[in-house]
Scaffold this active site. Sequence first.
Site, mmCIF file in Angstrom:
data_model
loop_
_atom_site.group_PDB
_atom_site.id
_atom_site.type_symbol
_atom_site.label_atom_id
_atom_site.label_comp_id
_atom_site.label_asym_id
_atom_site.label_seq_id
_atom_site.Cartn_x
_atom_site.Cartn_y
_atom_site.Cartn_z
ATOM 1 N N SER A 256 -5.189 4.807 5.418
ATOM 2 C CA SER A 256 -4.161 3.902 5.909
ATOM 3 C C SER A 256 -4.319 3.746 7.415
ATOM 4 C CB SER A 256 -2.780 4.477 5.602
ATOM 5 O OG SER A 256 -1.780 3.879 6.393
ATOM 6 N N GLU B 23 -6.720 4.462 -0.395
ATOM 7 C CA GLU B 23 -6.361 5.050 0.893
ATOM 8 C C GLU B 23 -5.901 6.491 0.693
ATOM 9 O OE1 GLU B 23 -4.927 1.232 3.562
ATOM 10 O OE2 GLU B 23 -3.405 2.565 2.723
ATOM 11 N N ASP C 189 0.817 -1.211 0.000
ATOM 12 C CA ASP C 189 0.000 0.000 0.000
ATOM 13 C C ASP C 189 0.852 1.264 0.000
ATOM 14 O OD1 ASP C 189 -2.119 -1.712 0.080
ATOM 15 O OD2 ASP C 189 -3.184 -0.634 1.654
ATOM 16 N N CYS D 38 5.240 -2.467 8.324
ATOM 17 C CA CYS D 38 5.607 -1.158 8.881
ATOM 18 C C CYS D 38 5.328 -1.086 10.383
ATOM 19 C CB CYS D 38 4.886 -0.058 8.134
ATOM 20 S SG CYS D 38 5.394 0.065 6.407
ATOM 21 N N CYS E 232 1.267 -8.314 4.886
ATOM 22 C CA CYS E 232 0.836 -6.927 4.710
ATOM 23 C C CYS E 232 -0.660 -6.800 4.443
ATOM 24 C CB CYS E 232 1.693 -6.252 3.650
ATOM 25 S SG CYS E 232 3.386 -5.991 4.249
ATOM 26 N N ASP E 233 -1.071 -5.578 4.161
ATOM 27 C CA ASP E 233 -2.442 -5.101 4.368
ATOM 28 C C ASP E 233 -3.560 -5.999 3.856
ATOM 29 O OD1 ASP E 233 -0.716 -3.020 4.995
ATOM 30 O OD2 ASP E 233 -2.174 -1.501 4.476
ATOM 31 N N LYS E 234 -3.620 -6.291 2.566
ATOM 32 C CA LYS E 234 -4.740 -7.063 2.019
ATOM 33 C C LYS E 234 -4.440 -8.544 1.973
ATOM 34 C CE LYS E 234 -6.203 -3.079 1.717
ATOM 35 N NZ LYS E 234 -4.894 -2.549 2.076
#
Length: 553
Positions: A468, A442, A78, A189, A119-121
């Site tokens: 985010s 985002e 992202d 992160c 990570c995110d997704k």
Amino acid sequence: MRSKKMTGGLEKAPHRSLLYASGLSKEEMDRPLIGVCNAQNDIIPGHVHLDTIAEAVKTGIRIAGGTPMEFPAIGVCDGLAMNHEGMKMSLPSREIIADSVEIMATAHPFDAIVCIPNCDKIVPGMLMAILRLNIPAVIISGGPMLAGRKKTADLINVFEGVGKVKAGTMTEDELENFAQTACPTCGSCAGMFTANSMNCLSESIGLALPGNGTIPAVMSARVRLAKQAGMQVMEMLEKDIKPRDIVTEKSVHNAVTMDMALGCSTNTTLHLPALFAEAGLDLSLEMFNEISKKTPNLCKLSPAGPHYMEDLQEAGGIPGVMSELVKRDLLNLDVMTVTGKTLGENLKDLDAKVTNNDIVRPIDKPYSEEGGIAILYGNIAPEGCCVKQSAVAPEMMKSTGTAKVFNSEEEGIEAILGGKIVSGDVVVILYEGPKGGPGMREMLSPTSAISGMGLGESVALLTDGRFSGGTRGAAIGHISPEAAAGGPCGLIRNGDTLEIDIPARSINLVVDDAELEERKKNHTPVVKEIKSPFLRRYAKLVTSASRGAVYEK
């Protein structure tokens, strides 16, 4: 064994021939075949090291008598996709990941599966898949990044640095030097952003082992946990423990409770409903509010505060936070987990406790008596919208401002960096929802620019897009229904007054009903040209953010 559909009996001699061609021995085919879905790539810092995790998982599987069979998954970073057309692909990738894992584990009928996201997704996509497949499964993430600059910086500070350069408080050379030190290691992160939120909640739900959310990526303990995950999936197979035995209504309650206590990303209001729906369970936005009102916020990790994931690990991790919530009977302790034991048994075995009350507050001295996320309703958001209230300045919890309306993220960021936004404004970015974006981008660049330019305590940002997990400030997203679907947020005009009252869970356009009706009669939603065939399909099938932005069933 499920894999015998592919390897067993006379009729499957051709199948065995293909597996021999892949280098498998007869002895390996006779053992349980365990899928290992590895999202490693050379692009995402959270994923560059996942081959090490995968090798450890496969070692654990072999130790316990199984045969690992590795296959890949895609992943979008992202941060790298932010503030350009690439971000349109991020949320849709969740559905692709879920579908592709289902495809691989059905076409090649594994007896069990270990999924390795970070990570995110990727995390929610894999969670959705294992609930859909409902075969024994364990999630093992790659772990969080260490914080930069002697534990004082992360990626979000670099995003905010862009606004500081525009405001004249930082030079471009200083920002470039800062960029080289803010993200010092591999891993997701360093703050409680979306990736770490979902990795912590995977652990909270019981689909990942204790430590999954917080052990740093660079620690040897992460490799040992991966070996344990490989061994544990074999025990789950032996005991026939499946994901839907773990994910129940009580698990839903535990997940949202931990979400509120930890101060997780607002993206959890998209991902938790989506993954629980795969188990046939409903999680409404109102349930977030109900649980938030009785769950204290115990942590303020970046972006809400000065602490990072490594600090949470040292303070007792997810089990430590749970040990505080148990003191008010806020968790269901009788739920099953991937350890083969209940949550209560896990906490007892771990002797779970908080070791640093500066990082995890005691239950009787929380940061606030309410949780980290609030769902707001009003005449521009009849289906709701969300805000990470734990990261909002006190003076912005209740505010009134003047709308400045933009029909894309690009228009909004240009105005912010161009000095056209002043104290008391409410930046409204529309047509960035699941359908309208499409892909629900985002808005980290606009919110970071607002903070970096010193406007974080006087300017709010509203959008039917999303934020985010690293966003701080009065950033209110997921406005539903979205503008592209004819939602009333599309009726906001430049100069309108907007009232935001986060404690009261309300957000309203100060325009009388007659005026709104008149605007509605004369309003036609903006229709954007969608060049990508994939995004055209996505825009046609995707539901509202209030339903998790899943596909229509």
